[in-house]
Design an enzyme around this catalytic site. Sequence first.
Site, mmCIF file in Angstrom:
data_model
loop_
_atom_site.group_PDB
_atom_site.id
_atom_site.type_symbol
_atom_site.label_atom_id
_atom_site.label_comp_id
_atom_site.label_asym_id
_atom_site.label_seq_id
_atom_site.Cartn_x
_atom_site.Cartn_y
_atom_site.Cartn_z
ATOM 1 N N LYS A 108 5.097 33.252 80.887
ATOM 2 C CA LYS A 108 3.932 33.863 80.224
ATOM 3 C C LYS A 108 3.160 32.737 79.526
ATOM 4 O O LYS A 108 3.508 32.322 78.428
ATOM 5 C CB LYS A 108 4.422 34.910 79.205
ATOM 6 C CG LYS A 108 3.384 35.327 78.164
ATOM 7 C CD LYS A 108 2.264 36.132 78.765
ATOM 8 C CE LYS A 108 1.187 36.441 77.744
ATOM 9 N NZ LYS A 108 0.293 35.290 77.476
ATOM 10 N N GLU A 167 -2.858 33.134 76.536
ATOM 11 C CA GLU A 167 -4.165 33.618 77.013
ATOM 12 C C GLU A 167 -5.255 32.571 76.760
ATOM 13 O O GLU A 167 -6.331 32.649 77.323
ATOM 14 C CB GLU A 167 -4.537 34.963 76.365
ATOM 15 C CG GLU A 167 -4.458 35.034 74.853
ATOM 16 C CD GLU A 167 -3.050 35.369 74.322
ATOM 17 O OE1 GLU A 167 -2.071 34.794 74.832
ATOM 18 O OE2 GLU A 167 -2.955 36.196 73.405
ATOM 19 N N GLY A 213 6.154 28.486 70.522
ATOM 20 C CA GLY A 213 4.977 29.058 69.873
ATOM 21 C C GLY A 213 5.182 29.101 68.376
ATOM 22 O O GLY A 213 5.930 28.290 67.812
ATOM 23 N N THR A 234 4.578 34.804 65.927
ATOM 24 C CA THR A 234 4.747 35.494 67.214
ATOM 25 C C THR A 234 6.222 35.692 67.538
ATOM 26 O O THR A 234 6.611 36.727 68.080
ATOM 27 C CB THR A 234 4.062 34.707 68.346
ATOM 28 O OG1 THR A 234 2.729 34.459 67.967
ATOM 29 C CG2 THR A 234 4.072 35.459 69.651
ATOM 30 N N GLU A 238 11.357 27.138 70.199
ATOM 31 C CA GLU A 238 10.734 25.855 69.827
ATOM 32 C C GLU A 238 9.487 26.194 69.034
ATOM 33 O O GLU A 238 8.489 26.636 69.602
ATOM 34 C CB GLU A 238 10.360 25.062 71.091
ATOM 35 C CG GLU A 238 11.529 24.655 71.965
ATOM 36 C CD GLU A 238 12.302 23.448 71.427
ATOM 37 O OE1 GLU A 238 11.944 22.942 70.345
ATOM 38 O OE2 GLU A 238 13.267 23.049 72.082
ATOM 39 N N CYS A 269 2.688 20.101 68.114
ATOM 40 C CA CYS A 269 3.838 20.597 67.346
ATOM 41 C C CYS A 269 4.472 19.478 66.538
ATOM 42 O O CYS A 269 5.054 19.721 65.494
ATOM 43 C CB CYS A 269 4.860 21.247 68.264
ATOM 44 S SG CYS A 269 5.417 20.149 69.556
ATOM 45 N N GLU A 278 2.307 24.754 58.580
ATOM 46 C CA GLU A 278 1.526 23.812 59.385
ATOM 47 C C GLU A 278 0.079 24.306 59.490
ATOM 48 O O GLU A 278 -0.185 25.504 59.395
ATOM 49 C CB GLU A 278 2.136 23.664 60.785
ATOM 50 C CG GLU A 278 1.996 24.900 61.652
ATOM 51 C CD GLU A 278 2.547 24.745 63.069
ATOM 52 O OE1 GLU A 278 2.765 23.637 63.552
ATOM 53 O OE2 GLU A 278 2.749 25.801 63.713
#
Length: 475
Positions: free
Chosen positions: A170, A173, A222, A226, A244, A278, A368
Amino acid sequence: MQQYSYYVGGEFRDSKDKIDVIDPFTQEKFARISQTPPEELNFAVDRAKAAQKKWQDTEFKERAHLLREVAESIFDSLRTLAELETREIGKTLKESLFVDIPLGADCFNYYAAFLQSLEEESLQSELGIDLVKYDPFGVAGVYLPYNVPVMIFGFSCAAALAAGNALVIKPSEYGSLSILEMVKAIDKLDIPKGLINVVTGQGSDVGRHLAEADIDIISFTGSMKTLKKVALASAQTPKKMICELGGVNAAVVFSDADREAAIQNVLASSFMKQGQMCIGSSLVLIEEGIYEEFVKDLVERTKKIKIGNPFSPETGIGPLPTKKHLEEVHAKVNQMRKSGSKVLCGADPKGYFYPPTILESKEIICEEFFAPVVVVKEFKTSQEVERVVESGISGLVLQIWTSDMGVANSLAKKARSGTVWINTFTQMNSQTPFGGAGRSGWGRSLGRFGFFEYVQPKHIGIGFKPSPVWGWFGV
Ligand code: NAD
């Protein structure tokens, strides 16, 4: 306008429900992706299950061969993939072309070599022989973030495939095109149909359905926000999760550091990819004594970073991917201003561009930015720094800049971070384990640790003598 289909069971398919993809630099719609309906996602899972059964019986040598072909097909379309990532996300072409896509592709070569040197264990005891086999989990649901799609495809999927799993991927988007383009090339390889699937669409819809689906393992890259939703959605069908996430990623600059090296790397870690890395730093702690001078130099150089067309080689900062991303960053910066932080440069967005921004704060931030925004703060004692590194806010990576290896080593040992970089930044490759400590994640990508995340060791004991409990009841 280019239409991109999702990829299920070895077929490219479309739905009526589309999402426009907007180039953040020109603000033009240039492509469309399909929202994958739930029944199509279930079809992908069914096909993945069937393909996985064949794949797990495929010998390591043959798996390695396919992994090398995947690497080759990514390298063959490097320019196209890099241009797509830059066009869709806004990061500079030099980053997509020279860093992100090659790093992702290299993971497939690494795990190909790894597989060919992998020996399943066998032990001999007085009772018999014990075999340890590396069984795959089955079907892996892989969530990719928007900033580095092909790179994270490599970080997660190379090991998952090497271990014998099938994939339902996935992508975000906001970053799907390079993955959809890449699977067009992968589809031409001699690969079991359904081994690799890509389902596109909104995270809140397609991402949620994937978490609820009958899959065996989730690899999530992500945000923590989420992840909580994914964990809730998968609660009725619990599965192993490799996570992660991000982090504040502090950089600590001591007064005895090589000043030029520290400043170059603080600039890179704060502002490369518009700060959407990240491993990027959101907090720089600078020792008193050099604080004023260091910050003055940092601000002067930051103001010189060129903002503009991400395809131009001179550009350092491109646009953020969407207006929504920009507004969220600006709201955070304004909130910090209200709570007493001082803007030293930047913080005046134009269009989709957020300029590199430095804030001076008296507080330690715990979140962050994932944007070109960094907080600088003075420290006076090593105890102050120890508190920060032990807290886990710098859970993914920590940078330490000093010429005193004793100080650096002692901090590195105390740090609750997956990676500590002493007098360096981005020193990582396909062999070095990568992942977060504390709330920056659970599990590791890359290296042998990355492989073992995706297997369930199975013990097969073959007895040559009576078992240890033979005759226990004496009956
Ligand atoms: P995100 O959390 O918004 O999205 C990640 C994935 O989850 C996407 O595929 C998205 O479509 C999907 N998703 C979104 N909402 C969902 C929902 N309600 N249910 C199920 N799935 C959903 O992350 P992002 O903005 O794409 O990426 C930025 C974040 O990723 C940052 O926090 C960054 O630090 C982190 N990151 C971590 C690493 C790492 O290796 N540790 C690498 C890159 C990015």
